[in-house]
Design a protein around this motif. Structure first.
Motif, PDB file in Angstrom:
ATOM      1  N   TYR A   1       0.826  -1.207   0.000  1.00 33.61           N
ATOM      2  CA  TYR A   1       0.000   0.000   0.000  1.00 33.61           C
ATOM      3  C   TYR A   1       0.865   1.265   0.000  1.00 33.61           C
ATOM      4  N   VAL A   2       1.967   1.236   0.729  1.00 28.46           N
ATOM      5  CA  VAL A   2       2.885   2.383   0.717  1.00 28.46           C
ATOM      6  C   VAL A   2       3.599   2.469  -0.630  1.00 28.46           C
ATOM      7  N   LEU A   3       3.980   1.320  -1.179  1.00 31.49           N
ATOM      8  CA  LEU A   3       4.620   1.321  -2.498  1.00 31.49           C
ATOM      9  C   LEU A   3       3.679   1.910  -3.548  1.00 31.49           C
ATOM     10  N   ALA A   4       2.417   1.519  -3.499  1.00 30.29           N
ATOM     11  CA  ALA A   4       1.446   2.032  -4.474  1.00 30.29           C
ATOM     12  C   ALA A   4       1.258   3.541  -4.333  1.00 30.29           C
ATOM     13  N   LEU A   5       1.339   4.042  -3.101  1.00 37.50           N
ATOM     14  CA  LEU A   5       1.172   5.485  -2.878  1.00 37.50           C
ATOM     15  C   LEU A   5       2.369   6.273  -3.396  1.00 37.50           C
ATOM     16  N   ASN A   6       3.582   5.779  -3.131  1.00 35.01           N
ATOM     17  CA  ASN A   6       4.786   6.566  -3.413  1.00 35.01           C
ATOM     18  C   ASN A   6       5.364   6.370  -4.810  1.00 35.01           C
ATOM     19  N   ALA A   7       5.246   5.171  -5.362  1.00 31.21           N
ATOM     20  CA  ALA A   7       5.941   4.850  -6.609  1.00 31.21           C
ATOM     21  C   ALA A   7       5.665   5.831  -7.753  1.00 31.21           C
ATOM     22  N   PRO A   8       4.425   6.279  -7.969  1.00 33.44           N
ATOM     23  CA  PRO A   8       4.187   7.194  -9.100  1.00 33.44           C
ATOM     24  C   PRO A   8       4.957   8.506  -9.008  1.00 33.44           C
ATOM     25  N   SER A   9       5.375   8.899  -7.801  1.00 33.13           N
ATOM     26  CA  SER A   9       6.073  10.174  -7.624  1.00 33.13           C
ATOM     27  C   SER A   9       7.576  10.074  -7.842  1.00 33.13           C
ATOM     28  N   VAL A  10       8.092   8.845  -7.966  1.00 31.52           N
ATOM     29  CA  VAL A  10       9.541   8.648  -8.174  1.00 31.52           C
ATOM     30  C   VAL A  10       9.739   7.636  -9.306  1.00 31.52           C
ATOM     31  N   PRO A  11       9.411   8.015 -10.544  1.00 32.81           N
ATOM     32  CA  PRO A  11       9.421   7.060 -11.655  1.00 32.81           C
ATOM     33  C   PRO A  11      10.776   6.399 -11.902  1.00 32.81           C
ATOM     34  N   ASP A  12      11.878   7.122 -11.698  1.00 30.76           N
ATOM     35  CA  ASP A  12      13.187   6.513 -11.925  1.00 30.76           C
ATOM     36  C   ASP A  12      13.458   5.408 -10.903  1.00 30.76           C
ATOM     37  N   SER A  13      13.223   5.711  -9.639  1.00 34.70           N
ATOM     38  CA  SER A  13      13.409   4.695  -8.595  1.00 34.70           C
ATOM     39  C   SER A  13      12.442   3.535  -8.792  1.00 34.70           C
ATOM     40  N   GLU A  14      11.232   3.845  -9.216  1.00 32.32           N
ATOM     41  CA  GLU A  14      10.234   2.793  -9.442  1.00 32.32           C
ATOM     42  C   GLU A  14      10.702   1.827 -10.524  1.00 32.32           C
ATOM     43  N   GLN A  15      11.262   2.348 -11.603  1.00 30.48           N
ATOM     44  CA  GLN A  15      11.722   1.483 -12.681  1.00 30.48           C
ATOM     45  C   GLN A  15      12.943   0.653 -12.266  1.00 30.48           C
ATOM     46  N   ARG A  16      13.800   1.209 -11.455  1.00 29.50           N
ATOM     47  CA  ARG A  16      14.942   0.440 -10.959  1.00 29.50           C
ATOM     48  C   ARG A  16      14.467  -0.687 -10.036  1.00 29.50           C
ATOM     49  N   MET A  17      13.470  -0.418  -9.217  1.00 29.38           N
ATOM     50  CA  MET A  17      12.901  -1.480  -8.378  1.00 29.38           C
ATOM     51  C   MET A  17      12.220  -2.536  -9.242  1.00 29.38           C
TER      52      MET A  17
ATOM     53  N   LEU B   1      -5.432   4.168   2.766  1.00 31.12           N
ATOM     54  CA  LEU B   1      -4.335   3.192   2.855  1.00 31.12           C
ATOM     55  C   LEU B   1      -4.562   2.218   4.005  1.00 31.12           C
ATOM     56  N   LEU B   2      -4.865   2.745   5.187  1.00 29.58           N
ATOM     57  CA  LEU B   2      -5.012   1.881   6.354  1.00 29.58           C
ATOM     58  C   LEU B   2      -6.262   1.002   6.257  1.00 29.58           C
ATOM     59  N   ARG B   3      -7.336   1.531   5.665  1.00 31.14           N
ATOM     60  CA  ARG B   3      -8.527   0.695   5.520  1.00 31.14           C
ATOM     61  C   ARG B   3      -8.271  -0.454   4.550  1.00 31.14           C
ATOM     62  N   ARG B   4      -7.563  -0.180   3.462  1.00 26.73           N
ATOM     63  CA  ARG B   4      -7.241  -1.242   2.516  1.00 26.73           C
ATOM     64  C   ARG B   4      -6.301  -2.263   3.160  1.00 26.73           C
ATOM     65  N   ALA B   5      -5.317  -1.782   3.922  1.00 28.94           N
ATOM     66  CA  ALA B   5      -4.419  -2.703   4.608  1.00 28.94           C
ATOM     67  C   ALA B   5      -5.181  -3.502   5.673  1.00 28.94           C
ATOM     68  N   TRP B   6      -6.174  -2.880   6.276  1.00 29.00           N
ATOM     69  CA  TRP B   6      -6.961  -3.578   7.311  1.00 29.00           C
ATOM     70  C   TRP B   6      -7.768  -4.723   6.713  1.00 29.00           C
ATOM     71  N   ASN B   7      -8.399  -4.470   5.556  1.00 21.43           N
ATOM     72  CA  ASN B   7      -9.283  -5.512   5.011  1.00 21.43           C
ATOM     73  C   ASN B   7      -8.635  -6.303   3.872  1.00 21.43           C
ATOM     74  N   GLY B   8      -7.384  -5.988   3.522  1.00 19.24           N
ATOM     75  CA  GLY B   8      -6.707  -6.741   2.463  1.00 19.24           C
ATOM     76  C   GLY B   8      -7.144  -6.357   1.069  1.00 19.24           C
ATOM     77  N   GLY B   9      -7.602  -5.117   0.882  1.00 16.93           N
ATOM     78  CA  GLY B   9      -8.050  -4.676  -0.431  1.00 16.93           C
ATOM     79  C   GLY B   9      -6.898  -4.458  -1.396  1.00 16.93           C
ATOM     80  N   GLU B  10      -7.220  -4.200  -2.649  1.00 16.42           N
ATOM     81  CA  GLU B  10      -6.189  -3.960  -3.650  1.00 16.42           C
ATOM     82  C   GLU B  10      -5.442  -2.669  -3.369  1.00 16.42           C
ATOM     83  N   PRO B  11      -4.119  -2.662  -3.421  1.00 22.60           N
ATOM     84  CA  PRO B  11      -3.371  -1.406  -3.257  1.00 22.60           C
ATOM     85  C   PRO B  11      -3.558  -0.516  -4.488  1.00 22.60           C
ATOM     86  N   ARG B  12      -3.577   0.796  -4.264  1.00 21.38           N
ATOM     87  CA  ARG B  12      -3.717   1.720  -5.397  1.00 21.38           C
ATOM     88  C   ARG B  12      -3.024   3.022  -5.066  1.00 21.38           C
TER      89      ARG B  12
END
Length: 353
Positions: free
Chosen positions: A263-279, A342-353
């Motif tokens: 859930y944290v990855l889904a939140l942050n990744a769009p803001s750091v495209p270079d780091s996201e592609q390396r990951m 984020l926390l509600r999705r992590a609580w119930n296991g929903g899809e990260p976005r």
């Protein structure tokens, strides 16, 4: 593109060799000139600790180990070290055991020889944590960094697969958070990316063959790299969330990290495209989130915080506490609505976005 950074490498000796822990621990204690070791190991880890104690003449045992290191537990361990006139601490166990040794070292200055039996990574950092009255406090202090770490993958062969998975994903969270944490530099990112690669390869092998040493070694190697990166880069949003949840609600450490990570990855990744592609490349996938989710499916990762004791009614207070702890330079500006989702999705296991 210019390269401009400051990196500090922590002073620590690391011995990595399977099936040789007892001899190497005795050697490391001797190198420190110590003669009165106190071995900190929970009763549940006695079978792993006994051979090490046998190789350390005059060693005393301390077995009271509690998750999240409650302050009163730390005080009793400090009193035990003083009572036995210990001159070195040998921690044998996971993050809670290492954390307790750090709590003793913080006030006594005693050196630590750490022998990890999970993939927690605390042994490679100068970060300490104590919990009191439902609040986890962390800090950084050179005194708590173990002088030596003895890595022996054979000590992890008995770690159950579900706990191995949760602990390995906790290590992976160190890698991901280190890609954009407050003090991140190119060295941290290089370590984190190699850590992702090693964990991506090792964890499925641990699940496929729990008694195979190669998968355990690869995962332990990745966990060490992850911890070194995290120690330098600092604590990002993911770890702030998990420390709040662990301290307030006594949630299991590794499982909490394993659930929250996508859930944290889904939140942050769009803001750091270079780091996201390396990951993504380290995961061997088209995107970092796709690679992480594929790995989570392979290893049957923990899925929802509600499975580990967090109640839906706990979420509003958790949002308030996390919002106050958000790092100032998180890649994506964090709003209350973001955290609620984020926390509600992590609580119930929903899809990260």
């Amino acid at each position: 593109m210019r390269v401009d950074f400051t990196h500090e490498t922590l002073p620590q000796r690391v011995v990595f060799a399977s099936y040789e822990a007892a001899g190497h621990v005795a050697d490391e204690v001797a190198r420190l000139g110590a003669a009165r070791p106190m071995v900190i190991a929970a009763e549940a880890d006695s079978a792993l600790a006994d051979p090490l104690v046998a190789a350390l003449p005059a060693a005393v045992r301390h077995t009271e180990v509690v998750m999240h290191v409650p302050a009163d537990v730390a005080e009793r361990a400090r009193a035990a070290a003083k009572r036995h006139d210990a001159d070195v601490l040998v921690s044998v166990g996971g993050g809670s055991t290492t954390g307790l040794a750090k709590a003793v070292a913080l006030t006594t200055g005693l050196p630590i020889v750490a022998v990890p039996t999970t993939y927690a990574g605390s042994e490679a950092t100068n970060v300490w944590g104590l919990t009191e009255d439902g609040r986890k406090t962390t800090g950084v202090d050179a005194r708590v960094l173990p002088r030596s770490v003895v890595y022996d993958a054979s000590l992890l062969l008995s770690l159950p697969v579900p706990l191995s998975v949760a602990s390995g994903l906790n290590a992976l969270a160190h890698c991901v958070d280190s890609m954009w944490a407050p003090r991140v530099d190119p060295i941290d990112q290089a370590l984190a990316l190699e850590g992702i690669r090693a964990l991506r390869q090792g964890l499925p092998e641990v699940v496929r063959d729990p008694q195979g040493i190669e998968g355990r070694e690869q995962t332990l190697y990745g966990a060490y790299l992850a911890a070194v990166a995290f120690a330098s880069a600092g604590s990002g949003l993911h770890h702030k969330i998990c420390h709040v949840l662990g301290g307030m609600y006594n949630l299991p450490h590794a499982q909490t990290h394993a659930v929250v990570l996508p859930y944290v990855l889904a939140l942050n990744a769009p803001s750091v495209p270079d780091s996201e592609q390396r990951m993504a490349a380290a995961f061997g996938a088209a995107s970092a989130l796709e690679g992480l989710q594929r790995l989570r499916e392979q290893v049957q990762a923990p899925r929802a915080l509600r499975d580990y004791g967090l109640r839906e009614s706990d979420l509003p207070a958790a949002v308030d506490a996390v919002l106050a702890a958000v790092p100032p330079h998180n890649p994506t500006p964090v709003t209350r609505a973001d955290l609620e989702d984020l926390l509600r999705r992590a609580w119930n296991g929903g899809e990260p976005r």
